[in-house]
Design a protein around this motif. Structure first.
Motif, PDB file in Angstrom:
ATOM      1  N   ARG A 167       6.128   5.312  -0.555  1.00 42.83           N
ATOM      2  CA  ARG A 167       7.407   4.661  -0.828  1.00 42.83           C
ATOM      3  C   ARG A 167       7.617   4.699  -2.331  1.00 42.83           C
ATOM      4  NH1 ARG A 167       9.435  -1.397   0.889  1.00 42.83           N
ATOM      5  NH2 ARG A 167      11.465  -1.200  -0.076  1.00 42.83           N
ATOM      6  N   VAL A 168       8.829   5.003  -2.743  1.00 44.08           N
ATOM      7  CA  VAL A 168       9.133   5.052  -4.170  1.00 44.08           C
ATOM      8  C   VAL A 168      10.298   4.125  -4.484  1.00 44.08           C
ATOM      9  CG1 VAL A 168       8.237   7.379  -4.536  1.00 44.08           C
ATOM     10  CG2 VAL A 168      10.600   7.079  -3.860  1.00 44.08           C
ATOM     11  N   THR A 202       0.826  -1.200   0.000  1.00 44.52           N
ATOM     12  CA  THR A 202       0.000   0.000   0.000  1.00 44.52           C
ATOM     13  C   THR A 202       0.867   1.260   0.000  1.00 44.52           C
ATOM     14  OG1 THR A 202      -0.229  -0.061   2.413  1.00 44.52           O
ATOM     15  CG2 THR A 202      -1.952  -1.132   1.123  1.00 44.52           C
ATOM     16  N   TYR A 203       2.094   1.176   0.497  1.00 43.18           N
ATOM     17  CA  TYR A 203       2.975   2.351   0.467  1.00 43.18           C
ATOM     18  C   TYR A 203       3.334   2.738  -0.955  1.00 43.18           C
ATOM     19  CZ  TYR A 203       3.723   2.082   5.522  1.00 43.18           C
ATOM     20  OH  TYR A 203       3.565   2.074   6.883  1.00 43.18           O
ATOM     21  N   PHE A 204       3.591   1.753  -1.796  1.00 38.49           N
ATOM     22  CA  PHE A 204       3.873   2.061  -3.196  1.00 38.49           C
ATOM     23  C   PHE A 204       2.650   2.664  -3.859  1.00 38.49           C
ATOM     24  CE2 PHE A 204       7.382  -1.124  -2.910  1.00 38.49           C
ATOM     25  CZ  PHE A 204       8.397  -0.295  -3.333  1.00 38.49           C
ATOM     26  N   LYS A 205       1.480   2.085  -3.594  1.00 43.52           N
ATOM     27  CA  LYS A 205       0.252   2.566  -4.224  1.00 43.52           C
ATOM     28  C   LYS A 205      -0.055   4.003  -3.820  1.00 43.52           C
ATOM     29  CE  LYS A 205      -4.442   1.257  -5.262  1.00 43.52           C
ATOM     30  NZ  LYS A 205      -5.320   0.125  -5.424  1.00 43.52           N
ATOM     31  N   SER A 206       0.177   4.331  -2.548  1.00 45.86           N
ATOM     32  CA  SER A 206      -0.136   5.676  -2.066  1.00 45.86           C
ATOM     33  C   SER A 206       0.970   6.689  -2.358  1.00 45.86           C
ATOM     34  CB  SER A 206      -0.382   5.640  -0.558  1.00 45.86           C
ATOM     35  OG  SER A 206       0.831   5.354   0.131  1.00 45.86           O
ATOM     36  N   GLY A 207       2.138   6.211  -2.784  1.00 50.03           N
ATOM     37  CA  GLY A 207       3.246   7.107  -3.068  1.00 50.03           C
ATOM     38  C   GLY A 207       4.127   7.391  -1.865  1.00 50.03           C
ATOM     39  N   MET A 221       7.309  -0.206  -9.533  1.00 52.21           N
ATOM     40  CA  MET A 221       6.503  -0.684  -8.410  1.00 52.21           C
ATOM     41  C   MET A 221       5.256   0.172  -8.221  1.00 52.21           C
ATOM     42  SD  MET A 221       7.595  -3.499  -7.274  1.00 52.21           S
ATOM     43  CE  MET A 221       6.589  -3.619  -5.820  1.00 52.21           C
ATOM     44  N   GLN A 222       5.390   1.474  -8.409  1.00 47.13           N
ATOM     45  CA  GLN A 222       4.220   2.338  -8.305  1.00 47.13           C
ATOM     46  C   GLN A 222       3.201   1.987  -9.388  1.00 47.13           C
ATOM     47  OE1 GLN A 222       7.354   3.488  -8.140  1.00 47.13           O
ATOM     48  NE2 GLN A 222       7.459   4.416  -6.132  1.00 47.13           N
TER      49      GLN A 222
END
Length: 38
Positions: A8-9, A1-6, A16-17
């Motif tokens: 984590r990049v 969910t961190y990648f989806k929400s931005g 990954m995003q």
């Protein structure tokens, strides 16, 4: 969910995003369970 929400990049052209943005919450949960089992 961190990648989806931005939150984590990734450094490699945002792959990954891109992938995470296409997953729904059920798919994210299933993927996380799979990764934890390895």
């Amino acid at each position: 969910t961190y990648f989806k929400s931005g939150q984590r990049v990734a450094t490699h052209k945002g792959i990954m995003q891109y992938v995470a943005s296409r997953l729904n919450p059920k798919q994210i949960t299933a993927l996380a369970a799979y990764i934890r089992s390895r």
